[in-house]
Design a protein around this motif. Structure first.
Motif, mmCIF file in Angstrom:
data_model
loop_
_atom_site.group_PDB
_atom_site.id
_atom_site.type_symbol
_atom_site.label_atom_id
_atom_site.label_comp_id
_atom_site.label_asym_id
_atom_site.label_seq_id
_atom_site.Cartn_x
_atom_site.Cartn_y
_atom_site.Cartn_z
ATOM 1 N N VAL A 1 -21.739 -34.832 29.200
ATOM 2 C CA VAL A 1 -22.314 -36.379 29.520
ATOM 3 C C VAL A 1 -23.575 -36.176 28.624
ATOM 4 O O VAL A 1 -23.620 -37.372 28.761
ATOM 5 C CB VAL A 1 -22.418 -36.215 31.101
ATOM 6 N N VAL A 2 -24.209 -35.344 28.214
ATOM 7 C CA VAL A 2 -24.944 -35.434 27.116
ATOM 8 C C VAL A 2 -24.930 -35.710 26.194
ATOM 9 O O VAL A 2 -25.342 -35.587 24.899
ATOM 10 C CB VAL A 2 -25.783 -34.295 27.624
ATOM 11 N N GLY A 3 -23.292 -35.422 25.621
ATOM 12 C CA GLY A 3 -22.658 -35.777 24.223
ATOM 13 C C GLY A 3 -22.654 -34.254 23.440
ATOM 14 O O GLY A 3 -22.868 -34.942 22.686
ATOM 15 N N LEU A 4 -22.574 -33.179 24.330
ATOM 16 C CA LEU A 4 -21.728 -32.682 23.058
ATOM 17 C C LEU A 4 -20.883 -32.178 23.737
ATOM 18 O O LEU A 4 -20.153 -31.613 24.691
ATOM 19 C CB LEU A 4 -23.163 -30.804 23.608
ATOM 20 N N PRO A 5 -20.255 -31.684 22.303
ATOM 21 C CA PRO A 5 -18.655 -31.828 22.615
ATOM 22 C C PRO A 5 -18.394 -30.050 23.286
ATOM 23 O O PRO A 5 -18.882 -29.709 23.790
ATOM 24 C CB PRO A 5 -18.436 -30.496 20.231
ATOM 25 N N ALA A 6 -17.641 -30.271 23.600
ATOM 26 C CA ALA A 6 -17.056 -28.866 24.485
ATOM 27 C C ALA A 6 -17.353 -27.412 24.439
ATOM 28 O O ALA A 6 -17.721 -27.105 24.673
ATOM 29 C CB ALA A 6 -15.286 -29.113 25.877
ATOM 30 N N GLU A 7 -16.640 -27.327 22.479
ATOM 31 C CA GLU A 7 -16.747 -26.557 22.245
ATOM 32 C C GLU A 7 -18.383 -25.525 22.637
ATOM 33 O O GLU A 7 -18.337 -24.140 21.978
ATOM 34 C CB GLU A 7 -15.916 -25.892 20.991
ATOM 35 N N SER A 8 -19.107 -26.430 22.913
ATOM 36 C CA SER A 8 -20.472 -26.189 22.374
ATOM 37 C C SER A 8 -21.029 -24.639 23.221
ATOM 38 O O SER A 8 -21.339 -23.926 22.850
ATOM 39 C CB SER A 8 -21.623 -27.298 22.336
ATOM 40 N N ALA A 9 -20.363 -25.092 24.332
ATOM 41 C CA ALA A 9 -20.563 -24.109 25.364
ATOM 42 C C ALA A 9 -20.504 -22.625 25.238
ATOM 43 O O ALA A 9 -20.977 -21.510 25.379
ATOM 44 C CB ALA A 9 -18.589 -24.354 26.581
ATOM 45 N N ASP A 10 -19.472 -22.132 23.906
ATOM 46 C CA ASP A 10 -19.286 -21.150 23.362
ATOM 47 C C ASP A 10 -20.071 -21.017 21.862
ATOM 48 O O ASP A 10 -19.666 -19.429 21.630
ATOM 49 C CB ASP A 10 -17.831 -21.073 22.628
ATOM 50 N N ARG A 11 -21.579 -21.664 21.735
ATOM 51 C CA ARG A 11 -21.764 -21.039 20.812
ATOM 52 C C ARG A 11 -23.434 -20.696 21.286
ATOM 53 O O ARG A 11 -23.927 -21.166 22.511
ATOM 54 C CB ARG A 11 -22.281 -22.149 19.809
ATOM 55 N N TYR A 12 -24.127 -19.809 21.065
ATOM 56 C CA TYR A 12 -25.115 -19.241 20.748
ATOM 57 C C TYR A 12 -26.593 -20.964 20.695
ATOM 58 O O TYR A 12 -26.663 -21.750 19.406
ATOM 59 C CB TYR A 12 -25.786 -18.687 20.372
ATOM 60 N N PRO A 13 -27.514 -21.325 20.846
ATOM 61 C CA PRO A 13 -28.782 -22.215 20.527
ATOM 62 C C PRO A 13 -29.072 -21.678 18.967
ATOM 63 O O PRO A 13 -29.177 -23.524 18.926
ATOM 64 C CB PRO A 13 -30.028 -21.564 21.395
ATOM 65 N N HIS A 14 -29.300 -21.259 18.577
ATOM 66 C CA HIS A 14 -29.519 -21.951 17.415
ATOM 67 C C HIS A 14 -28.895 -22.083 16.258
ATOM 68 O O HIS A 14 -29.237 -22.328 15.426
ATOM 69 C CB HIS A 14 -29.809 -20.012 16.786
ATOM 70 N N ALA A 15 -27.880 -21.995 16.740
ATOM 71 C CA ALA A 15 -26.668 -22.733 15.713
ATOM 72 C C ALA A 15 -26.697 -24.203 16.094
ATOM 73 O O ALA A 15 -26.231 -24.917 16.206
ATOM 74 C CB ALA A 15 -25.023 -22.368 15.785
ATOM 75 N N PHE A 16 -27.718 -24.919 16.625
ATOM 76 C CA PHE A 16 -27.411 -25.955 17.427
ATOM 77 C C PHE A 16 -28.844 -27.514 16.527
ATOM 78 O O PHE A 16 -29.766 -26.483 16.378
ATOM 79 C CB PHE A 16 -27.658 -26.402 19.072
ATOM 80 N N SER A 17 -28.567 -28.333 16.428
ATOM 81 C CA SER A 17 -29.587 -28.726 15.932
ATOM 82 C C SER A 17 -30.612 -29.383 16.754
ATOM 83 O O SER A 17 -30.475 -29.022 18.580
ATOM 84 C CB SER A 17 -29.647 -30.374 15.121
ATOM 85 N N GLY A 18 -32.264 -29.438 16.848
ATOM 86 C CA GLY A 18 -33.070 -30.006 17.531
ATOM 87 C C GLY A 18 -32.419 -30.866 18.309
ATOM 88 O O GLY A 18 -32.743 -30.655 20.096
#
Ligand code: ATP
Ligand code: ATP
Ligand code: MG
Ligand code: MG
Ligand code: NI
Lengths: 328, 296, 491, 312, 335
Positions: free
Chosen positions: E133-150
């Motif tokens: 619902v916040v618009g993040l792909p499901a595979e985001s769950a498996d990554r660490y915060p540093h690999a995300f944009s602001g």
């Protein structure tokens, strides 16, 4: 001469499961004394672009192709030390997240001073004076007192302003500002933007301004770059974006702006979400969300085509763009 | 689209991962971790299989075959009692590793917990715990060891208890120092804000962020503990004969370093290799546990 | 030049009253003397007493003192000093050490000790050079006890705490300086009655680590190195050093104690014999001592008066041992209860050897147990350790010392073998003033002990020292003390 | 701050008092007693034992002995040594009290910069062969027992090359070998820990900010990255300094230095209660003061650790 | 009107800075009704985040009381607060700093769910749901915060707050890093959730457009004090306080032909360590009178419920919305 010239920049990150291409073939330029606004979907690669320019991608990021020319020198060929000498006086960056970008154990005043003394920009005493002055100019009250604070003692907006002061300390020729005013209220934001305009006018500073605030873009950007999914999807003059945007993403984006001057009951939204980097669909990266997509959009990547004077868009259907209103 | 209606979307939990986990991938890519774990595994196998792989009986005294130099039937020579050094080395791996790993397990657990608790609560809890640490610290290791031995009688268990008693305060102070800065991080506050109980804050937020240095610290401890055991048995309160320990072998061999270097050297080299293994593994694990690691 | 010699630890004291440990003894023996001295062969020779004769019924001695002996202070040594020395040793609160018990036989000693008398009534100053000491019971060995005599004027001269600051003896060297933990420096006593020593002084350098001592010797930082423990092997293995080595038999007995009160099978003489026959002294000397030891077949050692060189060799005989054990009812060790062989860390190897021999030959269920030294000593001395090997160094050069201390039933140090006939012989010996006659009694008693396999004698390690080029006159006494009065250093 | 320091100091006196009591009884819990040691082979001679016990006041009930000891501590002599007859404890330990801290401090002053250097060097090159090489070197340093290292150094530098004295105390040349031996282990430990601490911060955003300012790489690493790891590093240094103090005894034995560590072990072995107790007490004071300093430095090193909130 | 869900009574917060005191929040009283969105706007550094953190009891107020759902929670212990955390959530202003770098995004979002004892399978489903619902792909769950944009990190923070379906969410600049299209999605989402579940928001933001879209009532803070409070319509249409008016006139609007400088209120920005006497705004106020320099105005409520703390309240002389040509200014006025 162009102050900054990006051509064909591609960047990928090494992840555990192989490289992920985050930027693909990004090209735009910034002239001295010009503000280029960069807007685009969250996660579309705006920050990565600016980090690539600064040479600060870190150990997992790599420029896989393309050039970055700063005043004619190709930054990708420079050594670490040569790059370092450029950072500060030639190019400076305001980071997106002030909360983690300031050294927690150094006084904020010293962090500004350091930016100057490291380049022998001015003698230390002078630097100190200038640091307080800068803090004053970015609107921090009692700057002489506040210079002695540590980052955790400042509010989010204050930290952001310290970041700005650091970036401006050496009067850089190129300023990369990654969402510099997100944590600022509009009055201070106006003050900061005015400051940037002053510097631009006085010293011919070129600015690459990443922002979400279309108001800010409208106010100070001479030209605009729109990014989506690691690509530049549109490039135009500032006002042209608002009047005759040629890419469906840009158009839809502009409609989503919440207005302060009238009450809106609904905000139009773009359906769907941008896929994660590396998971983009074939063809046009926007086509899955695009109301006017056609078969061709899914098959090949549209090139960045000129649609008007100094206006480029990456879409097969630029001529039909006005149909969008009807479709959405 | 709302949260409630979203349920009706075809939403499934992320499919279980196939193939290697992140941890495994990073592990396999970390040179330090790989070399380290291979060495440690070899040493551990030797220790486990010790009774079956010694070429000679490690306790067999042959008074007429003392001080034999390496070579021939005794690959690493014999000691002052004519016992086969290689066999003793293999056997010693067992006892030395048992002692070292038990002490590490105990002290790491207690030290880390107490250090975290002290740093987390600060104030009186911290004060009391740390003053306690001051006192234990102040007692020379040997005195504590002697007292423990007096209470429990000499033996392997005594050694473990005594060394554990001496070792935890250092660990505690280190954990405390790491947590002191960490507890001010906003993500810890975020944990509190979403109602995470204190123990889980420690377990999920603090521990993972201090675990790397703690592992490195632990890997440093292996050799120190093995040597400390030697000092203890020097006073007659250590691991009892005829079980060989590496520390004991080094201690016994040192006076004859100039005449019969193979005695002290063989055990030192074994200890050195083991330490290298543990340390590389420690540093490797550090790299592996760091999500931002360079992954080489 | 000063003669530099190593000692293994800081001495605990440098005075003759509180003197109580061997390292201090090495220093003190160069500063203080007694009625008699021991020469390099272990023979008793007159020192501060020129001659002595027993009083009636052997209840005391009259000593004729040497004339013209000067204390370090320059005062002359007289009979008054003898009386003073004895009194100081007995005075309550003086923390007197090992020499005080020798005076127990003196008349009035008890009264002095409990504070009821201020002077020692048993000592009579006949004239300046004659003193009579009266006993409550005969003690024929009194003249050879190493009771150090010192200056009665010293308290007046150096105050009541003189003993840490000066020396008050008559020896060849006098105290000069003590840097705690580093060295004790003695200076030559120019007025020494035996003639001034050839060196300017002696420096006892405190070196706890034998390795360090060896290194310092090699770099010429030591003139004389007393070699001990593992260093012996090093010296013997190095031809150059071996050539310089000076050795002497040690006035020490070593034995394997088998306490039959604590371990039933030891009650049987055959078991004890089986144990002794399972140990190979020759192999031990070669394997454990690198040859630097002598076998021992009795309980009086070479270099000590009363030594019997004719004792039969104890043969190493595993077959016989097995047979004996079977005869005693424990064929192949069956039925032997488990037992611990106790020792301290430094003696570990020997014990491991014993244990392995006993396990292998007799199939005896024996384990080596390492015990802290103080605890071990207390336990063995109070007769609570069933099975252990230990050594016993002579306090004075007479065989009676070993026999009476270790195997006499009432001795506080009895090692677990008791025999009334033996006790009677010892009682008799202590009243027999005639040396020859007395030695005969020793032999008889010793024979009795050995015939009954009361203990297994064990090899005794050799005393050893090495000297630097140009140092001569160094000799080691069986007591381990190196007298430095006659040592010369070539420049 | 000041008030925190004074409060801590007050707390420390309590610690010392507890230490005083604990040492007194703990030391007595050690098997064997001084009289047994004095008697040595004569242990068991009840008469002699009783007399010595009375002479040394060890026949009095424990509480009485304890009070007497407190008196001795308060009058500054710490009582009379048992082993060194007639010497006050303070006389026995006086030299050692300066020697051992001097040794430890010299070692620390060398070990800390070297350790930091190697640790940072390895961290910056994490994952490279240089990094693995340094780790191997450091671990080798750690795993060499100090006895062996001392023997090796003496053999090469003193015996073969005759450059330095074998042992002893007094001249600067005599300081070189022991300090070297003392330095190696702590240096390696500091380096290993520094490497990890550094790696924890090297990837943080503020380090990137420093680079973006054009700060020289050296300063980025030493000032910004290392500056943020100082709290654990200073803690480790404090611990190591403590370890150096009590661990000096090996070096003191090998190099024949009359330091506190050797006296401590001697006194434990001789069951010289007053000396042992005083040294333990002294160590308690040292340690607690070191730890106090470390705790005070924390707030200075990391402003977030300070308590900033005005009381309500 | 029913009892408010959240009630702040004369809340103050003072920090010690060196040996001085900094009054971050002074004497703030606010009511938030259930199902309402209260916007908090104000100058940067005026104490908004501090206020938000006090509501969550992450900092203790120096004075005053916080009443949640009729219950005074000002003095509750950490432990006693814990059950309440399920009802009150926060989205932090610094998205990255508030994410544990050693936890995967899935674990971060799952944390509040774990705390309420949800089952593992349910947690996984719920995490996937909120990420979506916040618009993040499901595979985001498996990554660490540093690999995300602001902006993605900010959405992780929002997802975490939404996960347990709390009754009150304090959003501290919760959408500031989002581009307008995602922002529109998130805002719509928040509003829809509110309509469905009646969740209450305290919405701290600088983006007045966002505030206007989402908030029912808005409080304007200045130097730690509430200077004006009223409904969305009141505040945007008839602002009474000169600071509110200054804010509204500084909004840059999107559109062509607006380039140039925006005038900013001149005058010194007051310093919370050493606040000026009298009205905190008087240094920059165009209507300043002598009274303003000595007397602190109190919050006075008018008949419509709009409250303002000003000695001389009233509509601005100019219209709150600038004509585009007003924007061009001369150099000197820039500061
Ligand atoms: N270290 C990294 N490893 C892998 N992927 C990364 C890494 N850093 C960024 N990315 C990915 O790169 C993409 C672009 O990120 P970037 O930070 O440039 O976005 P952005 O345009 O600045 O977005 P925002 O407006 O939200 O800040 C994102 O999808 C992000 O997930
Ligand atoms: N821990 C602290 N120690 C000292 N001062 C603090 C601390 N936290 C906040 N402050 C001060 O309190 C004041 C209010 O801070 P706060 O973070 O609440 O502002 P804000 O309204 O959220 O600002 P922004 O919009 O910039 O985030 C600021 O002047 C800040 O410097
Ligand atoms: Mg970004
Ligand atoms: Mg804030
Ligand atoms: Ni204070």
């Amino acid at each position: 001469m162009k102050l900054l010239d990006l051509s064909g920049l591609s960047v990928s990150f090494n992840t555990l499961r192989g490289p992920v291409e985050v930027l693909k073939d990004v090209s735009f330029d910034v002239m001295p004394g010009e503000v280029v606004g960069v807007v685009g979907e969250s996660g579309s690669g705006k920050s990565v672009t600016s980090l690539a320019i600064m040479g600060l991608l870190g150990h997992s990021g790599k420029i896989t192709s393309g050039n970055i020319a700063l005043s004619g020198t190709d930054l990708t060929t420079l050594s670490g030390e040569e790059l370092r000498a450029l950072r500060g006086p030639e190019m400076a960056m305001i980071f997106q997240e002030p909360g983690t970008s300031l050294n927690p154990v150094q006084r904020v005043g010293d962090q500004i001073v350091e930016a100057m003394t490291e380049h022998a920009f001015c003698p230390p005493a002078e630097a100190r004076r200038r640091a307080v002055e800068l803090m004053d100019r970015v609107g921090i009250p009692a700057p002489d007192l506040r210079a002695r604070d540590y980052p955790h003692q400042l509010s989010g907006g204050m930290k952001q302003r310290i970041m700005i002061a650091i970036a401006l300390a050496c009067r850089p020729k190129l300023l990369i500002a990654d969402e510099p005013t997100t944590a600022l209220d509009v009055t201070i934001q106006a003050q900061i933007l005015n400051l940037i305009l002053d510097l631009k006018d006085e010293f011919g500073m070129g600015v690459m301004l990443i922002t979400h605030d279309m108001g800010v873009v409208a106010q100070i950007a001479d030209r605009v770059v729109v990014m989506y999914g690691g690509q530049v999807v549109e490039r135009s003059e500032g006002d042209a974006l608002f009047t005759r945007s040629a890419h469906p993403y840009s158009r839809l984006l502009l409609r989503s702006i919440p207005s302060a001057s009238q009450r809106q009951d609904d905000l139009p939204i773009i359906k769907g979400t941008m896929p994660a980097a590396g998971r983009f669909p074939d063809g046009c990266r926007f086509h899955e969300r695009c109301p006017m997509a056609m078969e061709a959009c899914a098959l090949s990547v549209p090139p960045l085509t000129e649609t008007g004077p100094a206006h480029f868009a990456r879409c097969f259907r630029t001529e039909a763009i006005d149909e969008l209103e009807a479709l959405a | 689209m709302t949260l409630e209606t979203a349920k009706t979307d075809t939403l499934t939990a992320p499919a279980p991962r196939r193939g290697f986990s992140d941890f495994q991938i990073r592990f396999l890519r970390s040179r330090n971790a790989m070399i380290g774990s291979i060495i440690v595994a070899l040493v551990a196998i030797v220790a486990l299989l010790a009774p079956w792989i010694t070429p000679h009986d490690p306790t067999k005294v042959s008074i007429m075959a003392t001080w034999l130099p390496p070579g021939g039937d005794h690959l690493l020579g014999t000691d002052a009692l004519g016992r086969d050094v290689l066999s003793r080395l293999i056997m010693g791996a067992r006892v030395s590793l048992t002692v070292a790993l038990s002490v590490l397990a105990i002290t790491m657990t207690f030290g880390t917990i107490l250090g975290m608790v002290a740093a987390w609560y600060r104030g009186h809890v911290d004060n009391v715990l740390m003053r306690f640490v001051d006192i234990i610290f102040a007692f020379p290791e040997l005195i504590i060891a002697i007292i423990v031995a007096a209470a429990m009688g000499p033996g392997t268990f005594t050694v473990i208890v005594a060394l554990a008693l001496v070792w935890w305060p250092g660990i505690a102070r280190m954990a405390r120092a790491l947590v002191l800065s960490l507890r001010e991080e906003p993500f810890v506050e975020a944990g509190i804000a979403c109602g995470t109980p204190t123990w889980r804050i420690m377990w999920r937020h603090l521990l993972p962020n201090i675990v790397s240095p703690m592992i490195v610290r632990a890997s440093l401890g292996v050799g120190m503990i093995i040597m400390a055991e030697a000092t203890m048995s020097f006073l007659g309160i250590g691991v009892q004969e005829p079980y060989p320990t590496w520390g004991g072998m080094i201690r016994d061999g040192l006076p004859n370093l100039r005449t019969d270097p193979h005695l002290a050297l063989s055990a030192s080299v074994a200890l050195g290799i083991t330490m290298i293994g543990f340390n590389l593994l420690g540093d490797g694990l550090r790299d592996v546990l760091d999500p931002k690691s360079r992954g080489r | 030049a000063d003669l530099r010699v190593n000692i293994a630890a800081d001495p605990s004291m440098i005075d003759p009253i509180t003197y109580s440990e061997l390292i201090a003894g090495q220093v003190i023996s160069n500063m203080y003397e007694s009625f008699t001295a021991i020469d390099a062969d272990g023979q008793v020779i007159p020192a501060l007493a020129e001659s002595w004769e027993p009083l009636e019924g052997n209840l005391g001695f009259r000593f004729k003192l040497r004339e013209g002996v000067k204390f370090h202070s320059g005062r002359e040594f007289t009979a008054e000093d003898v009386k003073f020395s004895f009194e100081e040793l007995l005075r309550p609160g003086n923390k007197a050490g090992l020499n005080a018990p020798y005076l127990d036989v003196v008349v009035g000693a008890d009264a002095m000790k409990d504070g009821s008398a201020d002077t020692l009534s048993g000592v009579t100053v006949v004239d300046d050079y004659t003193v009579e000491v009266a006993f409550t019971r005969p003690d024929v060995l009194f003249p050879i006890y190493p009771i150090y005599l010192f200056d009665s004027g010293i308290v007046e001269e150096a105050g009541p705490e003189w003993y840490n600051k000066v020396s008050a003896g008559t020896g060849a060297f006098k105290f000069e300086n003590w840097s705690r933990g580093q060295k004790v420096e003695l200076a030559a006593h120019a007025d020494y009655w035996g003639g001034a020593p050839a060196t300017d002084g002696v420096e006892f350098v405190v070196i706890p680590s034998p390795e360090t001592a060896m290194a310092m010797f090699e770099t010429g930082d030591l003139d004389v190195m007393v070699v001990d423990g593992p260093s012996m092997r090093r010296v013997l293995g190095n031809p150059e050093l071996k050539e310089r080595a000076i050795t002497a038999a040690r006035a020490q007995v070593r034995y394997l104690a088998m306490n039959s009160d604590l371990y039933e099978p030891f009650k049987d003489k055959r078991v004890r014999e089986a144990v002794c026959r399972s140990l190979d002294q020759d192999a031990m000397i070669a394997g454990l001592y690198s040859g630097a030891a002598k076998p021992l077949y009795g309980q009086v050692t070479e270099g000590v008066a009363g030594y019997n060189p004719d004792l039969p060799k104890i043969e190493y005989d595993p077959e016989k041992a097995k047979a004996l054990l079977a005869e005693a009812g424990y064929p192949n060790g069956d039925g032997l209860p488990p037992i611990k062989l106790s020792t301290t860390e430094p003696n570990k190897n020997q014990h491991l050897y014993f244990a392995s021999q006993l396990q292998e030959i007799l199939n005896m269920p024996v384990d080596v147990e390492l015990v802290e030294r103080g605890t071990h000593l207390k336990s063995i001395n109070s007769g609570q350790t069933p099975f252990f090997a230990w050594g016993w160094s002579a306090g004075y050069p007479d065989g009676l010392y070993f026999l009476s201390q270790l195997w006499y039933s009432d001795s506080p140090y009895n090692r677990g073998w008791k025999n009334a006939e033996f006790d009677a012989l010892i009682d008799k010996a202590s009243m027999t003033a005639d040396n020859k006659e007395r030695y005969a009694i020793y032999h008889e008693a010793e024979g009795m002990l050995m015939d009954d396999w009361g203990t297994c004698p064990l090899p005794v390690s050799t005393l050893m020292a090495t000297v630097r080029d140009g140092v001569s006159g160094v000799a080691i006494q069986p007591f381990g003390l190196v007298p430095f009065a006659d040592v010369t250093i070539a420049e | 701050m000041l008030h925190y320091a004074t409060r801590r100091l007050l707390g420390l006196t309590l610690v010392w008092a507890v230490a005083l009591i604990v040492t007194f009884f703990a030391v007595r819990a050690v098997p064997g007693d001084p009289i047994m040691v004095m008697l040595s082979d004569h242990a068991g001679d009840a008469v002699l034992e009783a007399r010595l016990r009375a002479d040394y006041g060890l026949d009095r009930p424990l509480p009485v002995q304890f009070l007497a000891y407190i008196g001795d501590v308060l009058n500054g002599t710490f009582g009379l040594s048992y082993r060194y007859v007639g010497s006050t404890v303070i006389d026995v330990i006086r030299d050692g009290m300066t020697i051992t801290p001097l040794l430890a401090l010299s070692a620390l002053f060398i070990a800390v910069p070297l350790g930091l250097f190697f640790g940072v060097f390895a961290a910056v090159r994490a994952g490279s062969w240089a990094d693995t090489g340094i780790i191997l070197l450091l671990v080798t340093f750690i795993s060499i027992p100090s006895f062996a290292l001392a023997a090796l150094l003496v053999w090469i530098l003193s015996l073969k090359l005759a450059l330095l004295p074998v042992a002893g105390w007094g001249s600067p040349a005599q300081l070189v070998l022991p300090v070297t031996v003392l330095v190696v282990g702590p240096m390696a430990v500091i380096a290993r820990l520094t490497r990890t601490y550094m790696l924890e911060v090297l990837d943080r955003d503020f380090v990137r900010t420093a680079r973006a300012k054009g700060v020289r790489e050296n300063r980025v690493i030493w000032r910004h990255a290392l500056g943020n790891t100082m709290v654990p590093i200073v803690t480790s240094i404090g611990l190591i300094f403590g370890g150096l103090l009590s661990g000096a005894f090996v070096v003191e034995t090998v190099f024949n230095i009359p330091g506190l560590g050797r006296i401590a072990i001697d006194s434990v072995l001789a069951r010289d209660y007053p000396v042992t107790m005083s040294i333990v007490l002294l160590f308690t004071v040292f340690y607690s003061l070191i730890n106090l300093c470390v705790d005070l430095i924390y707030a200075w090193l990391d402003p977030r650790i300070r308590s900033d909130e005005a009381s309500a | 009107m029913t009892a408010p869900l959240l009630k702040l009574e004369n809340i103050s917060k003072r920090f010690r800075v060196g040996n001085k005191e900094l009054a971050a929040v002074s004497d703030v009283s606010l009511d938030v009704a259930a199902g309402e969105t209260l916007g908090i706007v104000g100058e940067s550094g005026c104490g908004k985040s501090t206020l938000g953190r006090m509501i969550l009891r992450l900092t203790d107020p120096s004075d005053g009381a916080i009443v949640f759902d009729g219950r005074d929670i000002t003095r509750l212990s950490k432990r006693a607060m814990r059950p309440l955390r399920r009802d009150i959530q926060i989205v932090f202003q610094d998205p990255y700093a508030s994410l544990n770098p050693r936890m995967k995004v899935g674990e971060i979002v799952a944390e509040p769910l774990v705390n309420i004892g949800m089952k593992r399978a349910e947690i996984a489903a719920r995490v996937a749901e909120v990420l979506k619902v916040v618009g993040l792909p499901a595979e985001s769950a498996d990554r660490y915060p540093h690999a995300f944009s602001g902006g993605q990190r900010q959405r992780i923070g929002i997802a975490r707050a939404l996960a347990v379906k709390p009754r009150l969410i304090v959003c501290d600049e919760a959408v500031s890093a989002l581009d307008v299209s995602v922002q529109a999605q998130v805002l719509t989402l928040l509003r829809d959730i509110q309509r469905e579940t009646g969740v209450t928001f305290v919405f701290i933001s600088h983006n007045l457009g966002v505030v206007r879209f989402l908030c029912h009532r808005i409080a304007v803070l200045y130097l730690g004090r509430v200077v004006e409070i009223g409904t969305e319509a009141q505040l945007f249409e008839t602002p009474q306080h000169p600071y509110t008016q200054a804010l509204l006139s500084a909004i840059p609007e999107a559109g062509a032909g607006r380039r140039g400088r925006i005038p900013v209120p001149s005058g010194e920005i007051p310093n919370p360590i050493n606040p000026p006497p009298g009205c905190p705004f008087h240094l920059r106020c165009p209507r300043v009178q002598n009274k303003c320099r000595s007397e602190i105005p109190t919050l006075a409520t008018d008949t419509n419920g709009q409250a303002v703390a000003c000695h001389f309240p009233g509509p601005n002389a100019e219209s709150p919305h600038r004509a585009p040509e007003d924007k061009r200014m001369t150099e000197g006025e820039a500061r």
